[in-house]
Structure formats: structure tokens, C-alpha cells
Write a protein that holds these residues in place. Structure first.
Motif, mmCIF file in Angstrom:
data_model
loop_
_atom_site.group_PDB
_atom_site.id
_atom_site.type_symbol
_atom_site.label_atom_id
_atom_site.label_comp_id
_atom_site.label_asym_id
_atom_site.label_seq_id
_atom_site.Cartn_x
_atom_site.Cartn_y
_atom_site.Cartn_z
ATOM 1 N N GLU A 154 0.854 -1.194 0.000
ATOM 2 C CA GLU A 154 0.000 0.000 0.000
ATOM 3 C C GLU A 154 0.883 1.234 0.000
ATOM 4 N N LYS A 155 0.592 2.126 -0.910
ATOM 5 C CA LYS A 155 1.528 3.240 -1.082
ATOM 6 C C LYS A 155 0.924 4.584 -0.736
ATOM 7 N N GLN A 156 1.777 5.377 -0.129
ATOM 8 C CA GLN A 156 1.462 6.791 0.084
ATOM 9 C C GLN A 156 2.657 7.571 -0.418
ATOM 10 N N THR A 157 2.550 8.886 -0.394
ATOM 11 C CA THR A 157 3.689 9.685 -0.814
ATOM 12 C C THR A 157 4.902 9.306 0.028
ATOM 13 N N GLY A 158 6.010 9.045 -0.645
ATOM 14 C CA GLY A 158 7.241 8.772 0.096
ATOM 15 C C GLY A 158 7.445 7.320 0.494
ATOM 16 N N THR A 159 6.462 6.469 0.229
ATOM 17 C CA THR A 159 6.607 5.062 0.607
ATOM 18 C C THR A 159 7.863 4.447 -0.006
ATOM 19 N N LEU A 160 8.040 4.694 -1.297
ATOM 20 C CA LEU A 160 9.162 4.081 -2.007
ATOM 21 C C LEU A 160 10.504 4.551 -1.438
ATOM 22 N N GLU A 161 10.603 5.849 -1.227
ATOM 23 C CA GLU A 161 11.881 6.375 -0.732
ATOM 24 C C GLU A 161 12.183 5.869 0.681
ATOM 25 N N GLU A 162 11.138 5.769 1.483
ATOM 26 C CA GLU A 162 11.338 5.256 2.828
ATOM 27 C C GLU A 162 11.770 3.789 2.803
ATOM 28 N N TYR A 163 11.113 3.057 1.911
ATOM 29 C CA TYR A 163 11.435 1.638 1.777
ATOM 30 C C TYR A 163 12.885 1.479 1.319
ATOM 31 N N ARG A 164 13.258 2.307 0.374
ATOM 32 C CA ARG A 164 14.618 2.265 -0.153
ATOM 33 C C ARG A 164 15.628 2.508 0.966
#
Ligand code: GDP
Length: 436
Positions: free
Chosen positions: A300-310
Motif C-alpha cells: 500500500e503506497k502513500q507519498t514517500g513510501t518508495l523512498e522510505e522503503y529504499r
């Protein structure tokens, strides 16, 4: 590298034999966390030829603990993975029904099998007891003492004779060899099938050696690639791979042959301990790597999910901070095409050669910026450095006193090289040498 598998009943001395062989290998000192190889996989050398040894007895089936089942399992792993099999028996207990059963399986396989009779204290004058082992119908027998390291030379000479020639082992040099590694169920076969199912991909059936049958050769945009050891991965019913340790073992063997490793994670699980072990091995072996976070469609994605995950993955696999991280979905195909740009990219980065002059300009600048460490009033002097190899980029640093080199200073120098030259996706190896 040829693979030699050791098969045998419990207590015949497999680990002692394994450790004896493994003890002779040149080990790479590294502080990668989480890398232990359970003493089931190691490198050894005989007459100048490196080979991999696997102790199939170290792999416990997680289903049933019955010795017999374990033995049959061992035999199948050996037949599946090895070029040469050593069956170990014990002169003290003599020939058992189980030995016969295993011998039956091994004899039917199309692989050279050598019978070593262990615990013979004086292999030069073996006791008459060893002759009963001829009944196994495996030809010559090799009396050895693993504890005392006796008789092993003769055995290894015979093993050596059965190694496939360098030619037979030789790989398609123009193709980039890619190992897709990761825990069961992270989506390795899904991603491979997704890639091979795309129309831009041409799967070729390059006829080759037996080992080649386990690999998948293909072409993307006119460039050649090989997915290494896809046999277990692409098969639909993966009975063997149910056993986790065995799949790790296969991963290691695939990493050894690879130019680039795709380290696959399941987006829902993050980095697990086993992921760390698998990634750690690729790192330790100096392989270029890409971290592939699969099943991104399920997050489930919100703004910034990808960068935080990275960021989180980067922290969990801190020693691999050079590896690009890509978020894909084998199911929807999202960003899967990006993988090939990245594979080409990290391969090229790992193949970079830097001229000595340029290298030393950067070195001198780095030394001027941050003083090398000192100890007891003596300061480290780095005279110069030179690149000695690629894949991974390897360097020798000539210094006044190697003891003065510090891990943190090495890391500083590696980071300096990265910021000047890239080397993205690949470990960098340093050797520190004293110059009088
Ligand atoms: P392997 O053991 O690593 O080869 O994993 P598989 O490719 O067999 O995948 C394990 C399971 O995860 C299967 O049920 C797949 O359908 C599923 N799966 C794989 N990739 C994805 C993905 O990107 N998204 C989703 N939703 N499911 C996936």
C-alpha cells in the motif's frame, strides 16, 4: 569451477573430510555480517585447479529426519549439482545396507563416483576389512584417514582426473551471466518467466555441455544474457527446492558463476535474515548486484513510501550500499524492463579500469583531505595505488606499514573512489602491501 559433492551416512566422517579440504582454501577476510556457510560449501584446490566442495550431509531435510530419507536426498543433490561425487564409507562399521542403497542410486547416475573408505589409520597398508567395499561395485576404492589427512592425495588425484575440462566448463564469454537469487517464494520464477515471456526477448537454445542445460540463454536488444541455474527455478513442481538449505546451496553455486546477481526480496517481508545471508555471499564473492524488491503491487503506497522503503533496505543491507535498489512487480510487469538497463550498467561499472595516474591524483587528494591513521606515533603512508583487476575492481595499495591501515580509512578511500569513478553496483577490493 568443478563441483565435488560428498555423500555418506552420518558419522562416517564427512565433516572432518570436508573441513580438511576446506582448510586448505585461501579465505577472503571480510566483516560481512551474517555470512556463515554452515560448513557445507567451500572452495578447495588440487594441482592448481580450484573446485567447490559441498557436504550434502550438512543439509537436513526439514520434513522427515529419517536417516534413510536423508541419504537418498543427499544422493540426489549430489547427482543434481556435482561434477564428481565422493561416497564416503566407514571401515570401522563396515559395509551397511544403507551404503548399498546409496551406491545403487549413485551408480545409476551419469556422474563419476569415487568410493573413499574413511578411518583407515594407515592407508598405505589398509586392513583386509576394506575389501568388502568392492561389493558395492564402484570400482577402485580409496582408503583414507580424514583425521590424519592420509590417503587424500591419491583420492584427489582421481577426482582431478574426472574434472570436466576447462573447455567443457567454459561459458559463453560474450553473454552477461545473471544469477537470480533469493528465498523460496520471493518470485524468482515469476520474474524469470515474465522476462522470458516478453516479445523483445529471444530465448535461444545454444547447444552446450551438460551443465549448460540448467541455464537459460537469451537475447534482449541484440545483447546476450544467461540466467544461471534456472533448472530448479523454472520447473513447475519444485520438490527439491522445498528444502531451504538446498536452495541456498544452489544460490551459492549460481553466485560463483555469475557476473551480476539479482538479489530478490519480497516487498511484504523486507530484508529477512536469510536474505542477508544470500546477499552477504554475493558481496563476499565480489559480485556486482542489484537488489530487486518484488511484489511491489502488494504494498500500500502513500507519498514517500518508495523512498522510505529504499532507505530501510539500504540500512538493512548496509554493507551493500553500492547496489541499486529497484521496485518491481513480476505480476504486473512494472519496471521489469528496467532490469536490463541496470544489469548492463552494473556490469560496465564492475568492469571499469582506472589509469594509475588518474587514480593516484585522486588518492593524493583524498590523503590531503583526511589524514591517514597513525598508531604509537607512527603514521600510515600510502605511496601509491594501482588497479589489478576488474569484476570486482581490485586495487593494491603500497604502504609503509600495513598494520596501520584502518577499516574506516579503507572505507573512506573506497567512498572517494566511488564518488570519483562510480563503481556503482559492485564491491571494491583492496589489498594493502608493504613496500620497503
Ligand atoms: P520463487 O520460489 O522465488 O521462484 O517464487 P515464485 O515465482 O514461485 O512466486 C511465489 C508466489 O508469489 C507465487 O504465488 C507468485 O504468483 C507470487 N508472485 C510472484 N511475484 C509476484 C508479484 O510481483 N506480485 C504478486 N502479487 N505476486 C507475485
Amino acid at each position: 569451477k568443478p563441483i565435488v559433492a560428498i555423500v555418506g551416512r552420518p558419522n562416517v566422517g564427512k565433516s572432518t573430510f570436508f573441513n580438511y579440504l576446506a582448510g586448505r582454501r585461501i579465505s577472503i577476510i571480510d566483516d560481512t555480517p551474517g555470512v556463515t556457510r554452515d560448513r557445507i560449501y567451500a572452495e578447495s584446490e588440487w594441482r592448481g585447479r580450484k573446485f567447490t566442495i559441498i557436504d550434502t550431509g550438512g543439509i537436513e531435510p526439514n520434513t522427515d529426519d529419517y536417516i534413510k530419507q536423508q541419504m537418498i536426498q543427499q544422493a540426489h543433490i549430489a547427482i543434481d549439482m556435482a561434477h564428481v561425487i565422493i561416497m564416503l564409507v566407514d571401515v570401522k562399521t563396515g559395509l551397511t545396507a544403507l551404503d548399498e542403497e546409496v551406491a545403487n542410486i549413485l551408480r545409476k547416475a551419469d556422474k563419476p563416483v569415487l568410493l573413499a573408505v574413511n578411518k583407515v589409520d594407515n592407508p598405505g597398508q589398509p586392513p583386509a576389512d576394506i575389501y568388502e567395499f568392492y561389493n558395492l561395485g564402484m570400482g577402485e576404492i580409496y582408503p583414507i584417514s580424514s583425521i590424519h589427512g592420509l590417503g587424500i592425495g591419491e583420492l584427489l588425484d582421481a577426482v582431478y582426473e574426472h574434472f570436466p575440462s576447462a573447455e567443457e566448463l567454459s561459458e559463453d564469454e560474450d553473454a552477461i551471466k545473471v544469477a537470480v537469487i533469493g528465498r523460496p517464494n520471493v518470485g524468482k520464477s515469476s520474474i524469470i518467466n515474465r522476462i522470458l515471456g516478453e516479445e523483445r526477448v529471444i530465448v535461444s537454445d545454444i547447444p552446450g555441455t551438460t551443465r549448460d542445460a540448467i541455464d537459460t540463454h537469451f537475447e534482449v536488444n541484440g545483447k546476450r544474457y544467461v540466467f544461471i541455474d534456472t533448472a530448479g527455478i523454472r520447473r513447475q513442481s519444485r520438490v527439491d527446492d522445498e528444502i531451504e538449505k538446498y536452495s541456498v546451496l544452489r544460490s551459492w553455486a549460481a553466485v560463483d558463476r555469475a557476473d551480476v546477481c539479482l538479489i530478490m526480496l519480497d516487498a511484504r517481508d523486507g530484508v529477512t535474515e536469510q536474505d542477508t545471508r544470500i546477499a552477504g555471499y554475493a558481496h563476499e564473492q565480489g559480485k556486482a548486484s542489484i537488489i530487486v524488491v518484488n511484489k511491489w503491487d502488494l504494498v500500500e503506497k502513500q507519498t514517500g513510501t518508495l523512498e522510505e522503503y529504499r532507505k530501510k533496505v539500504g540500512q538493512d543491507l548496509e554493507y551493500m550500499n553500492y547496489a541499486p535498489i529497484v521496485f518491481v512487480s513480476a505480476k504486473t510487469g512494472q519496471r521489469v524492463h528496467r532490469l536490463f538497463e541496470l544489469i548492463d550498467y552494473v556490469f560496465d561499472q564492475a568492469s571499469l579500469r582506472i589509469q594509475t595516474g588518474v587514480l593516484n591524483d585522486v588518492l593524493n587528494e583524498a590523503i590531503a583531505m583526511v589524514q591517514p591513521p597513525s598508531d604509537k606515533g607512527k603514521r600510515l603512508k600510502i605511496y601509491y595505488m594501482t588497479q589489478t583487476g576488474i569484476r570486482p575492481p581490485s586495487f593494491v595499495l603500497f604502504v609503509n606499514d600495513a598494520e596501520l591501515m584502518h577499516y574506516s580509512y579503507e572505507r573512506y578511500l573506497k567512498n572517494t573512489l566511488r564518488s570519483n569513478f562510480g563503481f556503482e553496483g559492485t564491491p571494491i577490493w583492496f589489498t594493502v602491501r608493504e613496500k620497503g
